[in-house]
Design an enzyme around this catalytic site. Structure first.
Site, PDB file in Angstrom:
ATOM      1  N   ARG A  82      -7.574  -7.729  -8.667  1.00 39.19           N
ATOM      2  CA  ARG A  82      -7.982  -9.409  -8.670  1.00 39.19           C
ATOM      3  C   ARG A  82      -9.013  -8.917  -9.168  1.00 39.19           C
ATOM      4  NH1 ARG A  82     -10.854  -9.060  -3.687  1.00 39.19           N
ATOM      5  NH2 ARG A  82      -9.604  -8.084  -1.796  1.00 39.19           N
ATOM      6  N   LYS A 129       0.820  -1.382  -0.138  1.00 42.26           N
ATOM      7  CA  LYS A 129      -0.634  -0.213   0.064  1.00 42.26           C
ATOM      8  C   LYS A 129       0.864   1.376  -0.049  1.00 42.26           C
ATOM      9  CE  LYS A 129      -4.488  -1.619   2.116  1.00 42.26           C
ATOM     10  NZ  LYS A 129      -3.487  -3.235   1.774  1.00 42.26           N
ATOM     11  N   HIS A 137     -13.822  -3.226   9.301  1.00 49.49           N
ATOM     12  CA  HIS A 137     -13.531  -2.687   7.746  1.00 49.49           C
ATOM     13  C   HIS A 137     -14.039  -3.597   6.072  1.00 49.49           C
ATOM     14  CE1 HIS A 137     -11.729   0.508  10.250  1.00 49.49           C
ATOM     15  NE2 HIS A 137     -11.079  -1.171  10.874  1.00 49.49           N
ATOM     16  N   GLU A 146      -2.350   6.463   8.039  1.00 52.96           N
ATOM     17  CA  GLU A 146      -3.304   7.915   6.922  1.00 52.96           C
ATOM     18  C   GLU A 146      -4.437   8.540   7.962  1.00 52.96           C
ATOM     19  OE1 GLU A 146      -4.121   5.837   3.828  1.00 52.96           O
ATOM     20  OE2 GLU A 146      -5.776   4.837   4.363  1.00 52.96           O
TER      21      GLU A 146
END
Length: 675
Positions: free
Chosen positions: A292, A116, A235, A200
């Site tokens: 994907r 990421k 999440h 973040e």
């Protein structure tokens, strides 16, 4: 086009790929673990190869075994599905080395998006907007904490190699940072073998909007519009829809172009998803790219009329994209609800068990069920607990949402705890109906979505359970009579005959929240000349009931109110499925032991089947109420058990790494006596 492919996955995605491949005349090879020997995808495939033991690390994740299975069967290509090896660059390299086509993006694209932090650097250079955050190489806890303070709380900790909500934690304040970081890193190591984290800014009321992109080997690319995946727990997505509510054409084009820019920046090929956070002011930020096919891809298929698996197979075979951007359009609205074996009322803890009773809504052009299980299959601790995906479509959002609620009412499962009732409440919730969406939706509307603890059941539901028991007893006595020497013997009756009085009998039921069985008094009535007419007394309520039982369908009349109810009877543990309720009770037959529902303390017993990750205190240590005592893990999701009161942990009965069954006593705890 390929003649034979291998599907390196299991469950509903393996079944889906096999179905599409067969439509194209392609033969399919399935792979399976010992636990999946009799799985649906194995039955559907033309051939199947055993990979090894039940744990994924010993079977589905062993690259050499998958490659050898492809060679052994002569498969020209491998479809990875999603999860497992689908985003593993070493697997793609192994396919390339073996001369086998990987049905997905090239190694470079997977490596670029696999981290990421690296992905954010690439997107920054490509001009794709990013959420403020830190995604550097220095992973010292002190630096990460300083970066969090610099960004400003709340922040989101996220495993760079992660996905599906694993290795993610929201940190509201500095005092929570250290424990959250340790927990997220443990979960990341367990799930991905990599505990590198990024930090973040956590947006307070964002929507999660993602774009489906597709690129071919000739350098062309398109986006197949967006999906709104804002409603999430842990999440992980719960209900997805397409298109996103309130999306203007201008914003759609702007975000779609940004998604294509992200894909082209890494030389992408095949199906991919670019995920954005969309804020209330219509600013949007790149979150990640999944290299994907996504679990929620069917909603895109429903609104575009395209088969994305077919597109994958054609692109991997070297063919150009089937359509250009201007040939794609949106038709209607679609929803996908993920049917999980989990308990929403216990923080969505994964559940295990046997699908002893399974009924799905009828499939048609409006309703689709993607599943990899059959009635009688086991939901084990080894894999993700998703049972199926329910997808509905209609001409507009309101009509599609109505179909979703109706289809969820028709989805009936017993033998394992599921989220179907929760999903129906969510679909019918007014804020969801009004599309008041953001990633904190479930937390904001807890009172609306979750069951009230200790609530009493309607007398009507108990009357229906009693009616089922009466009709079931009647059927059994009739069968006994039909096979006896004297079919007219009064001993075949069960009606509670009494001299000079109405026939009376007692039925006993135990409810999940109660220790003592409930007694229901039943009197036979011939007021209308009907054989199956009874007066049922539930507490102070008297109800006149009659009905007919045909297999699992109970056609009932309660005080003149006609209704159809479906009943799952698993060793006298009854689940009554009405349009609005899943009512559970244990029918205590006179000749059976008393099987009571016991609500064990969640703080001292295992809330699910799983393994012990770590013990957080020492035996003999004094703790305060709410202190974390130990961490358990099931299906790669962690659950922390806390002290139920002030006291002392006298002894742990399990160590880190031990497997634990649901309900097992985990530790000996002595509460501090109040003065």
């Amino acid at each position: 086009m390929f003649r034979k492919i291998l599907i390196a996955n299991r469950g509903e995605i393996a079944c889906r790929v096999i179905r599409t491949a067969h439509q194209l005349g392609i033969r399919c090879v399935a792979v399976y673990s010992d636990a999946d020997r009799h799985a649906l995808h194995v039955k559907m495939a033309d051939e199947a190869v055993n990979l090894g033991a039940a744990a994924a690390k010993d079977s589905y994740l062993v690259i050499d075994k998958v490659i050898e299975a492809a060679k052994q069967t002569g498969a020209e290509a491998i479809h990875p599905g999603y999860g497992f090896l689908s985003e593993n660059s070493r697997f793609v390299q192994a396919c390339d080395a073996a001369g086998i086509v990987f049905i997905g993006p090239p190694v470079g694209a997977i490596e670029a998006m696999g981290s990421k932090s690296a992905a954010k650097s690439i997107m920054e250079k490509a001009g794709v907007p990013l959420v403020p955050g830190y995604h550097g190489d220095d992973q010292s806890p002190d630096l990460l904490k300083k970066e969090a303070e610099k960004i400003g709380y709340p922040v989101l900790l996220k495993a760079t190699a992660g996905g599906g909500g694993k290795g993610m934690r929201i940190v509201e304040k500095a005092s929570e940072f250290d424990q959250a970081l340790a927990s997220a890193k443990r979960e990341a190591i367990n799930g991905f073998g990599d505990d590198t984290m990024l930090v973040e800014k956590y947006l307070v009321k964002p929507r999660h909007v993602e774009f489906q992109v597709f690129c071919d080997q000739q350098g062309k690319g398109v986006y197949l519009f967006e999906r709104d995946c804002s409603v999430q727990r842990r999440h992980q997505k719960v209900i997805e829809e397409a298109p996103a509510p309130g999306m203007s054409e201008a914003l759609r084009k702007k975000m779609g172009d940004a998604a294509l820019k992200a894909a082209q920046a890494i030389g992408y090929v095949g199906a991919g998803t670019v995920e954005f956070l969309l804020d209330v002011d219509e600013s949007f930020f790149f979150m990640e790219m999944n290299t994907r096919l996504q679990v929620e891809h069917p909603v895109t298929e429903m609104i575009t009329g395209e088969d994305l698996v077919e597109w994958q197979l054609k692109v991997a075979a070297g063919q150009p994209l089937p359509k250009s951007q201007d040939q794609l359009s949106i038709n209607g609205h679609a929803f996908e609800a993920r049917i999980y074996a989990e308990d929403p009322d216990k923080d969505f803890l994964p559940a295990t068990g046997t699908l002893s009773y399974l009924r799905t809504p009828e499939e048609n052009r409006h309703v689709r069920v993607d599943t990899g299980v059959l009635e009688g299959d086991e939901v084990s601790i080894y894999y993700d607990p998703m049972i199926a995906k329910l997808i509905v479509w209609d001409s507009n959002r309101e009509a599609a949402l109505s179909r979703l609620a109706q289809s969820l009412a028709e989805y009936r499962i017993a033998g394992v705890t599921t989220n179907t009732r929760f999903l129906k409440k969510l679909a019918e919730a007014e804020p969801f109906q009004k599309a008041d969406l953001d990633t904190g939706f479930i937390e904001r509307h807890e009172a609306l979505l979750f069951e009230e603890k200790g609530g009493s059941y309607s007398p009507n539901l108990l009357a229906l359970a009693a009616l089922y028991a009466l009709l079931k007893l009647d059927q059994e006595r009739q069968q006994e009579a039909a096979h006896s020497r004297d079919p007219y013997s009064p001993w075949h009756g069960f009606g509670g005959w009494r001299l000079n009085n109405n026939p009376t009998l007692k039925l006993r039921f135990t409810l999940p929240e109660q220790e003592e069985p409930l007694e229901i008094l039943v009197e036979a009535s011939d007021a209308t000349g009907s054989k199956n007419l009874w007066t049922v007394q539930v507490g102070t309520h008297k109800l006149l009931v009659e009905g007919r039982l045909t297999n699992d369908r109970l056609d009932a009349v309660v005080n003149g109110h006609h209704r159809s109810v479906y009943v799952a009877d698993l060793n006298n543990q009854l689940t009554l499925f009405t349009a609005d309720e899943h009512f559970r009770c244990q029918w205590q037959r006179p000749d059976l032991d008393n099987h009571e529902f016991e609500e064990a303390s969640a703080n001292l017993t295992a809330p699910m089947n799983g393994s012990v990750v770590t013990l957080l205190v020492e035996p003999g240590q004094t703790v305060s109420k709410g202190d974390a005592l130990m961490v358990m893990e099931a299906m790669k999701m962690e659950h922390t058990l806390s002290a139920p009161a002030d006291g002392e942990v006298e002894e742990f009965f399990f160590a880190a790494g031990d497997l634990v069954s649901q309900g097992a006593e985990l530790l000996k705890f002595a509460a501090t006596e109040e003065a």
